[in-house]
Design an enzyme around this catalytic site. Structure first.
Site, PDB file in Angstrom:
ATOM      1  N   LYS A  22      75.123  31.540  -7.547  1.00 27.49           N
ATOM      2  CA  LYS A  22      74.414  30.301  -7.904  1.00 27.49           C
ATOM      3  C   LYS A  22      73.737  30.437  -9.262  1.00 27.49           C
ATOM      4  O   LYS A  22      73.901  29.589 -10.142  1.00 27.49           O
ATOM      5  CB  LYS A  22      73.353  29.986  -6.836  1.00 27.49           C
ATOM      6  CG  LYS A  22      72.369  28.895  -7.238  1.00 27.49           C
ATOM      7  CD  LYS A  22      71.362  28.610  -6.144  1.00 27.49           C
ATOM      8  CE  LYS A  22      70.077  29.400  -6.206  1.00 27.49           C
ATOM      9  NZ  LYS A  22      69.143  28.999  -7.282  1.00 27.49           N
ATOM     10  N   ASN A  23      72.964  31.520  -9.420  1.00 26.75           N
ATOM     11  CA  ASN A  23      72.135  31.622 -10.623  1.00 26.75           C
ATOM     12  C   ASN A  23      72.958  31.865 -11.880  1.00 26.75           C
ATOM     13  O   ASN A  23      72.465  31.671 -12.992  1.00 26.75           O
ATOM     14  CB  ASN A  23      71.081  32.726 -10.448  1.00 26.75           C
ATOM     15  CG  ASN A  23      70.015  32.307  -9.445  1.00 26.75           C
ATOM     16  OD1 ASN A  23      69.975  31.148  -9.025  1.00 26.75           O
ATOM     17  ND2 ASN A  23      69.160  33.234  -9.062  1.00 26.75           N
ATOM     18  N   ARG A  93      64.559  22.988 -10.749  1.00 31.10           N
ATOM     19  CA  ARG A  93      63.938  23.474 -11.988  1.00 31.10           C
ATOM     20  C   ARG A  93      64.940  24.082 -12.957  1.00 31.10           C
ATOM     21  O   ARG A  93      64.759  24.036 -14.160  1.00 31.10           O
ATOM     22  CB  ARG A  93      62.918  24.562 -11.650  1.00 31.10           C
ATOM     23  CG  ARG A  93      61.655  24.078 -11.051  1.00 31.10           C
ATOM     24  CD  ARG A  93      60.801  25.291 -10.785  1.00 31.10           C
ATOM     25  NE  ARG A  93      60.809  26.143 -11.950  1.00 31.10           N
ATOM     26  CZ  ARG A  93      59.932  26.059 -12.939  1.00 31.10           C
ATOM     27  NH1 ARG A  93      58.953  25.199 -12.862  1.00 31.10           N
ATOM     28  NH2 ARG A  93      60.017  26.859 -13.981  1.00 31.10           N
ATOM     29  N   CYS A 117      56.192  23.883  -7.801  1.00 30.17           N
ATOM     30  CA  CYS A 117      57.249  23.928  -6.792  1.00 30.17           C
ATOM     31  C   CYS A 117      56.796  24.877  -5.714  1.00 30.17           C
ATOM     32  O   CYS A 117      55.734  25.467  -5.810  1.00 30.17           O
ATOM     33  CB  CYS A 117      58.581  24.350  -7.401  1.00 30.17           C
ATOM     34  SG  CYS A 117      58.712  26.101  -7.670  1.00 30.17           S
ATOM     35  N   ARG A 122      55.190  28.640 -11.598  1.00 29.37           N
ATOM     36  CA  ARG A 122      56.481  28.737 -12.320  1.00 29.37           C
ATOM     37  C   ARG A 122      56.461  28.040 -13.666  1.00 29.37           C
ATOM     38  O   ARG A 122      57.119  27.030 -13.889  1.00 29.37           O
ATOM     39  CB  ARG A 122      57.613  28.163 -11.466  1.00 29.37           C
ATOM     40  CG  ARG A 122      58.080  29.125 -10.426  1.00 29.37           C
ATOM     41  CD  ARG A 122      59.331  28.673  -9.765  1.00 29.37           C
ATOM     42  NE  ARG A 122      60.520  29.343 -10.262  1.00 29.37           N
ATOM     43  CZ  ARG A 122      61.672  29.367  -9.601  1.00 29.37           C
ATOM     44  NH1 ARG A 122      61.777  28.765  -8.448  1.00 29.37           N
ATOM     45  NH2 ARG A 122      62.706  29.979 -10.101  1.00 29.37           N
ATOM     46  N   ILE A 124      56.861  27.489 -17.893  1.00 30.03           N
ATOM     47  CA  ILE A 124      57.937  27.777 -18.851  1.00 30.03           C
ATOM     48  C   ILE A 124      57.346  28.077 -20.236  1.00 30.03           C
ATOM     49  O   ILE A 124      57.986  27.860 -21.256  1.00 30.03           O
ATOM     50  CB  ILE A 124      59.000  26.659 -18.926  1.00 30.03           C
ATOM     51  CG1 ILE A 124      58.381  25.313 -19.272  1.00 30.03           C
ATOM     52  CG2 ILE A 124      59.806  26.563 -17.652  1.00 30.03           C
ATOM     53  CD1 ILE A 124      59.439  24.293 -19.702  1.00 30.03           C
ATOM     54  N   ASP A 125      56.104  28.592 -20.223  1.00 32.02           N
ATOM     55  CA  ASP A 125      55.453  28.872 -21.506  1.00 32.02           C
ATOM     56  C   ASP A 125      56.210  29.905 -22.345  1.00 32.02           C
ATOM     57  O   ASP A 125      56.265  29.808 -23.573  1.00 32.02           O
ATOM     58  CB  ASP A 125      53.996  29.331 -21.272  1.00 32.02           C
ATOM     59  CG  ASP A 125      53.900  30.491 -20.305  1.00 32.02           C
ATOM     60  OD1 ASP A 125      54.719  30.560 -19.365  1.00 32.02           O
ATOM     61  OD2 ASP A 125      53.023  31.346 -20.485  1.00 32.02           O
ATOM     62  N   ASP A 308      64.467  37.546  -4.663  1.00 33.24           N
ATOM     63  CA  ASP A 308      65.334  36.677  -3.853  1.00 33.24           C
ATOM     64  C   ASP A 308      65.847  37.375  -2.585  1.00 33.24           C
ATOM     65  O   ASP A 308      66.514  36.737  -1.771  1.00 33.24           O
ATOM     66  CB  ASP A 308      66.529  36.192  -4.690  1.00 33.24           C
ATOM     67  CG  ASP A 308      66.115  35.181  -5.748  1.00 33.24           C
ATOM     68  OD1 ASP A 308      64.963  34.709  -5.719  1.00 33.24           O
ATOM     69  OD2 ASP A 308      66.950  34.870  -6.621  1.00 33.24           O
ATOM     70  N   ARG A 400      71.038  24.391  -0.845  1.00 33.05           N
ATOM     71  CA  ARG A 400      70.948  24.536  -2.307  1.00 33.05           C
ATOM     72  C   ARG A 400      71.729  25.759  -2.787  1.00 33.05           C
ATOM     73  O   ARG A 400      72.219  25.762  -3.920  1.00 33.05           O
ATOM     74  CB  ARG A 400      69.477  24.711  -2.732  1.00 33.05           C
ATOM     75  CG  ARG A 400      68.642  23.453  -2.680  1.00 33.05           C
ATOM     76  CD  ARG A 400      67.277  23.739  -3.260  1.00 33.05           C
ATOM     77  NE  ARG A 400      67.436  24.559  -4.455  1.00 33.05           N
ATOM     78  CZ  ARG A 400      66.593  25.496  -4.850  1.00 33.05           C
ATOM     79  NH1 ARG A 400      65.495  25.728  -4.179  1.00 33.05           N
ATOM     80  NH2 ARG A 400      66.818  26.186  -5.940  1.00 33.05           N
TER      81      ARG A 400
HETATM   82  C1  UD1 Z   1      65.354  33.056 -11.775  1.00 34.90           C
HETATM   83  C2  UD1 Z   1      66.201  32.734 -10.580  1.00 34.90           C
HETATM   84  C3  UD1 Z   1      65.415  32.958  -9.292  1.00 34.90           C
HETATM   85  C4  UD1 Z   1      64.854  34.363  -9.261  1.00 34.90           C
HETATM   86  C5  UD1 Z   1      64.063  34.653 -10.540  1.00 34.90           C
HETATM   87  C6  UD1 Z   1      63.556  36.073 -10.606  1.00 34.90           C
HETATM   88  C7  UD1 Z   1      67.666  30.976 -11.367  1.00 34.90           C
HETATM   89  C8  UD1 Z   1      68.074  29.553 -11.269  1.00 34.90           C
HETATM   90  N1  UD1 Z   1      66.601  31.342 -10.643  1.00 34.90           N
HETATM   91  O1  UD1 Z   1      64.258  32.145 -11.799  1.00 34.90           O
HETATM   92  O2  UD1 Z   1      66.308  32.764  -8.191  1.00 34.90           O
HETATM   93  O3  UD1 Z   1      63.997  34.477  -8.147  1.00 34.90           O
HETATM   94  O4  UD1 Z   1      64.888  34.406 -11.685  1.00 34.90           O
HETATM   95  O5  UD1 Z   1      64.610  36.953 -10.491  1.00 34.90           O
HETATM   96  O6  UD1 Z   1      68.290  31.775 -12.060  1.00 34.90           O
HETATM   97  N2  UD1 Z   1      57.131  32.804 -15.850  1.00 34.90           N
HETATM   98  C9  UD1 Z   1      56.077  32.378 -16.653  1.00 34.90           C
HETATM   99  N3  UD1 Z   1      56.370  31.722 -17.813  1.00 34.90           N
HETATM  100  C10 UD1 Z   1      57.649  31.480 -18.211  1.00 34.90           C
HETATM  101  C11 UD1 Z   1      58.716  31.927 -17.399  1.00 34.90           C
HETATM  102  C12 UD1 Z   1      58.420  32.590 -16.213  1.00 34.90           C
HETATM  103  O7  UD1 Z   1      54.910  32.569 -16.326  1.00 34.90           O
HETATM  104  O8  UD1 Z   1      57.860  30.885 -19.275  1.00 34.90           O
HETATM  105  C13 UD1 Z   1      56.840  33.501 -14.581  1.00 34.90           C
HETATM  106  C14 UD1 Z   1      57.277  32.691 -13.387  1.00 34.90           C
HETATM  107  O9  UD1 Z   1      56.269  31.764 -12.996  1.00 34.90           O
HETATM  108  C15 UD1 Z   1      57.505  33.758 -12.347  1.00 34.90           C
HETATM  109  C16 UD1 Z   1      58.022  34.937 -13.187  1.00 34.90           C
HETATM  110  O10 UD1 Z   1      57.631  34.671 -14.526  1.00 34.90           O
HETATM  111  O11 UD1 Z   1      56.293  34.123 -11.760  1.00 34.90           O
HETATM  112  C17 UD1 Z   1      59.527  35.140 -13.106  1.00 34.90           C
HETATM  113  O12 UD1 Z   1      60.184  33.998 -13.552  1.00 34.90           O
HETATM  114  P1  UD1 Z   1      61.662  34.009 -14.166  1.00 34.90           P
HETATM  115  O13 UD1 Z   1      62.175  35.405 -14.262  1.00 34.90           O
HETATM  116  O14 UD1 Z   1      61.637  33.169 -15.379  1.00 34.90           O
HETATM  117  O15 UD1 Z   1      62.474  33.283 -13.007  1.00 34.90           O
HETATM  118  P2  UD1 Z   1      63.370  31.988 -13.115  1.00 34.90           P
HETATM  119  O16 UD1 Z   1      64.240  32.079 -14.313  1.00 34.90           O
HETATM  120  O17 UD1 Z   1      62.529  30.770 -12.921  1.00 34.90           O
END
Ligand code: UD1
Length: 427
Positions: A22-23, A93, A117, A122, A124-125, A308, A400
């Site tokens: 999926k990812n 997301r 969520c 979560r 995206i900063d 996961d 999903r």
């Molecule tokens: C992806 C995967 C998800 C998996 C995760 C960690 C997809 C669609 N989803 O999610 O299944 O659980 O990787 O392996 O690929 N964070 C920030 N700021 C940011 C970005 C992230 O604070 O700009 C924090 C997030 O809130 C979270 C942590 O960093 O606590 C990890 O997030 P990230 O590695 O970005 O996960 P996703 O890409 O959202």
């Protein structure tokens, strides 16, 4: 409203083939935006998140031909809108993954801000800070992020505060078309990032170091469409491995269609728990001939133990002969699943981001609710060895990310069915 009903106590046997990841598929679909023309993706899982990403691309002007159940031919030649609308981002997301490719190809993007969520804040900063370093300007209004690079993107070094998967992917996809060289320091190393870099390189990008903490991207003028096969889903594989560890008969079960190297830490922890995992050419054969030993687990970015797989691992730990601690380091709110497992007889106490687990002798079937994608699947798997019936509701979460989940479990000999139940509020 559908639920999944599981009758516990039926031994599993045979083999299960996992779908494409999926990812990986979601990001590869977004990346097709970078190469005008028809890119064909094969081994795409038929799951609802993929359908949502398809809608996002179509809203931008792409056309998608479903070649067969697992192959999509995505034509991004006529894309003329750069917006990911709220109703789709709110559903998924990962729609925010279009930001990087839109910036790479068109120099602008309008993305609905993802709200909270069920896995916590979560943010995206890190995506935004990294893209700003490449020359992108951001503005927000009415719940949307407007990103534009009036002077084009220019390569630079970006150091991520945390090895975020999504930020690494958005930065790679934006910088493949930047002027000069971009270096992402402290990049995420997940296999899905390697898959993305491999496809982009097939398209003509120049990316080195994917899968290591330092990824280097030399910008190119154009990318061309390709045919690419999505890697197997390591998390779906891990979920079936837990099913086998709990419920397989003496022959065990075989889980195929993925690379065991993508589950290194998971398999190591499971072996420490007393589960027999034999690597085969196609995947693994798993069975268990003894009681489950307790082990401590902490979730970490790859190659650490994946968040996961945390819920599925807890289903095993909660039946261990002793006490374990599972520490969740990636997401807040990812222990909601534990209180549902407690309804099935588990003994789990949550303290902050630690779960203290005291092994019990067995589960008792109960009505439970999927709190999220992995938690929902883990509850159904717990039901396989629970006494009596387990009914899992809110299974749209499971849909999903798991293709034909009920059918695959049934093919292994489980007694599982999807049942339509009336909404109690209508009574
Ligand atoms: C992806 C995967 C998800 C998996 C995760 C960690 C997809 C669609 N989803 O999610 O299944 O659980 O990787 O392996 O690929 N964070 C920030 N700021 C940011 C970005 C992230 O604070 O700009 C924090 C997030 O809130 C979270 C942590 O960093 O606590 C990890 O997030 P990230 O590695 O970005 O996960 P996703 O890409 O959202």
């Amino acid at each position: 409203m559908d639920i999944i009903r599981v009758e516990g106590g039926h031994a599993l046997a045979g083999a299960v083939h996992v779908s494409g990841a999926k990812n990986s598929a979601l990001k590869l679909m977004a990346a097709t935006l970078l190469a005008p023309g028809v890119t064909t993706l094969t081994n795409v899982p038929n799951i609802s998140d993929v359908h949502v990403m398809g809608k996002v691309l179509k809203r931008m002007g792409a056309t998608i031909e479903v070649v067969d159940e697992h192959s999509l031919a995505i034509d991004t030649s006529a894309v003329d809108s750069w917006e990911a609308p709220y109703e789709l981002v709110a559903k998924m997301r990962a729609s925010t993954a279009v930001m990087g490719p839109l910036l790479g190809r068109f120099g602008c993007a309008k993305i609905a801000m993802p709200g909270g969520c069920n896995l916590g804040a979560r943010k995206i900063d890190m995506h935004i800070l990294g893209l700003e370093a490449l020359g992108v300007e951001f503005d927000t209004d009415h719940g949307y992020i407007h990103a534009s690079a009036p002077q084009g993107l220019s390569g630079t070094t970006v150091t991520l505060e945390f090895a975020s998967v999504g930020a690494t992917e958005n930065l790679i996809m934006a910088s493949v078309r930047a002027e000069g060289t971009t270096v992402i320091d402290n990049a995420a190393r997940e296999p899905e990032i390697v898959d993305l870099a491999n496809m982009l390189n097939e398209m003509g990008a120049r990316i080195t170091g994917a899968g290591t903490p330092v990824v280097q991207i030399e910008g190119v003028d154009e990318l061309h469409p390709v045919t690419h096969r999505v890697i197997g889903d390591r998390i779906e594989a891990g979920t079936f491995i837990v099913a086998g560890a709990l419920a397989a008969g003496p022959e065990g079960i075989e889980v195929t269609g993925f690379s065991p190297a993508h589950l290194g830490m998971v398999l190591k922890k499971f072996e420490l728990m007393g589960i027999d995992v034999e690597r085969t050419d196609e995947g693994v054969r798993v069975h268990r001939a003894r009681g489950i030993r307790p082990v401590d687990i902490q979730t970490l970015p790859f190659p650490g133990f994946p968040t996961d797989m945390q819920a599925q691992a807890m289903v095993l730990s909660a039946l261990a002969e002793g006490s374990s601690v599972i520490t969740e380091n990636i997401f807040e709110n990812r222990f909601m699943f534990a209180s549902e497992l407690v309804r099935m007889g588990a003994d789990i106490r949550i303290e902050g981001h630690h779960a203290m687990i005291h092994g019990v002798d067995g589960y008792s079937g109960a009505q439970v609710t999927s709190p999220d994608l992995r938690g929902g699947a883990a509850l159904a798997v717990a039901g396989l060895i629970a006494e009596g019936y387990t009914e899992v509701s809110a299974i749209h979460h499971i849909d999903r990310g798991y293709e034909h989940f009920v059918e695959k479990l049934c093919a292994l000999g489980a007694h599982v069915e999807r049942v339509a139940v009336p909404d109690p509020i209508d009574d």
